[in-house]
Design a protein around this motif. Structure first.
Motif, PDB file in Angstrom:
ATOM      1  N   LYS A 217      59.759  10.202  99.841  1.00 37.09           N
ATOM      2  CA  LYS A 217      61.115   8.863  98.931  1.00 37.09           C
ATOM      3  C   LYS A 217      61.545   9.066  98.429  1.00 37.09           C
ATOM      4  O   LYS A 217      60.956   9.997  97.270  1.00 37.09           O
ATOM      5  CB  LYS A 217      60.170   7.517  99.085  1.00 37.09           C
ATOM      6  CG  LYS A 217      61.159   6.253  98.937  1.00 37.09           C
ATOM      7  CD  LYS A 217      60.269   5.409  98.474  1.00 37.09           C
ATOM      8  CE  LYS A 217      61.277   4.073  97.647  1.00 37.09           C
ATOM      9  NZ  LYS A 217      60.327   2.590  97.591  1.00 37.09           N
ATOM     10  N   ILE A 218      62.771   9.467  98.785  1.00 42.10           N
ATOM     11  CA  ILE A 218      64.029   9.685  97.364  1.00 42.10           C
ATOM     12  C   ILE A 218      63.783   8.967  95.862  1.00 42.10           C
ATOM     13  O   ILE A 218      63.595   7.540  95.786  1.00 42.10           O
ATOM     14  CB  ILE A 218      65.437  10.008  97.577  1.00 42.10           C
ATOM     15  CG1 ILE A 218      65.067  10.589  99.168  1.00 42.10           C
ATOM     16  CG2 ILE A 218      65.919  10.903  96.699  1.00 42.10           C
ATOM     17  CD1 ILE A 218      64.614  12.389  99.012  1.00 42.10           C
ATOM     18  N   THR A 239      61.403  14.263  95.298  1.00 41.11           N
ATOM     19  CA  THR A 239      60.180  13.679  95.545  1.00 41.11           C
ATOM     20  C   THR A 239      59.249  14.768  95.963  1.00 41.11           C
ATOM     21  O   THR A 239      59.371  15.559  95.475  1.00 41.11           O
ATOM     22  CB  THR A 239      61.348  12.620  97.645  1.00 41.11           C
ATOM     23  OG1 THR A 239      60.165  12.642  98.059  1.00 41.11           O
ATOM     24  CG2 THR A 239      61.252  14.582  98.506  1.00 41.11           C
TER      25      THR A 239
END
Length: 302
Positions: A217-218, A239
């Motif tokens: 997940k960025i 991430t």
């Protein structure tokens, strides 16, 4: 031309002729790739002769695999995204060691890309309208010194503010994860600037809003100070590719960014070996001898 199914967003260069291109975030797990002689023969024949010779000189197979993955991703990018044929694309390195495409198509003149490999991953990022740098690091320390001793030897690489963020974790695992996260960010900036070794890393200091990176997940809320002042020409995407590998993408724009659109935060697409060579063309004759040598090399020093 065969197009793969990538995660992407559209970026447009402001105040220039509009260029639309996918934002590329690619990753290849080198530890899951166990090439046999035929795989090496194929891969070696798909890259430039000087690249082939360089890969053949690696002492350990893991380094040869990582370097090969980076070269194949760049050539895949030139072919499937930029529109060159596989054999047309010509890559060189700058004086500072940064790879670049010699014959970048005129209509893609605002495009930049960068690659990195370390630990178990090779990664690539490409965008339009910004200078880009990427770095990946395995969150693992296996040196002979203790972690406090290791940090002491690295004390001049980070600012006091950054060390405070690193030591805000009570356990060594958390401190190491934060250390390598900071290192990825710094390397990303250095690579985006194209300045190479010799850049004073204490000139760059990061302010982390998200304390712990999520997996796949960025996070894009990190800010940077350059020479003591916030520089909002930078955007950072961070991430964990897996629980032990931190990656950071650094993008530098010509003017400050007032906000980050969610649609620009592109997750990494994991490629297979077949994905990387899907558009390949033979550039050199298959080299059975070098392929056999690579198969026989030790994977790692231990």
């Amino acid at each position: 031309m065969k197009w793969m199914k990538y995660s992407y967003s559209y970026c447009v260069i402001p105040k220039r002729k509009s260029i639309i291109m996918e934002s590329i975030r690619w990753a290849f797990n080198t530890r899951l790739w166990t090439p046999n002689k035929a795989d090496w023969m194929t891969a070696l024949s798909l890259i430039q002769p000087e690249e082939k010779e360089r890969i053949g000189q690696f002492v350990f197979r893991k380094d040869a695999k990582s370097s090969m993955a980076g070269r194949l991703m760049m050539r895949k990018f030139a072919t499937e995204v930029l529109g060159l044929s596989w054999s047309e694309a010509k890559f060189q390195r700058s004086e500072k060691g940064r790879p670049y495409l010699v014959n970048m198509p005129v209509q893609r003149s605002g495009v930049d890309f960068n690659v990195s490999h370390q630990g178990g991953w090779a990664v690539m990022a490409a965008d339009v309208g910004s200078s880009i740098g990427i770095d990946v690091m395995e969150v693992e320390y296996s040196g002979g010194k203790s972690v406090p001793e290791f940090f002491h030897t690295m004390r001049r690489q980070f600012t006091s503010s950054e060390w405070s963020q690193i030591y805000s974790f009570n356990d060594e695992a958390g401190q190491l994860a934060s250390f390598y996260r900071h290192w990825c960010l710094k390397e990303g900036v250095v690579k985006a600037l194209g300045v190479g070794i010799g850049f004073e890393l204490q000139r760059v200091s990061f302010q982390l809003a998200t304390k712990t990176l999520p997996v796949n997940k960025i996070t894009a809320d990190t800010r940077v100070k350059i020479d003591g002042s916030f520089d909002d020409c930078w955007q950072f995407e961070e991430t964990l590719l897996d629980p032990t590998h931190s990656v950071a993408v650094a993008r530098r724009y010509d003017s400050p960014q007032t906000g980050i659109r969610v649609t620009e935060l592109v997750p990494f697409t994991q490629l297979s070996f077949d994905d990387m060579i899907a558009s390949g063309e033979q550039l050199t004759c298959p080299d059975e001898t070098m392929a056999e040598e690579l198969v026989k090399k030790e994977e790692t020093p231990w």
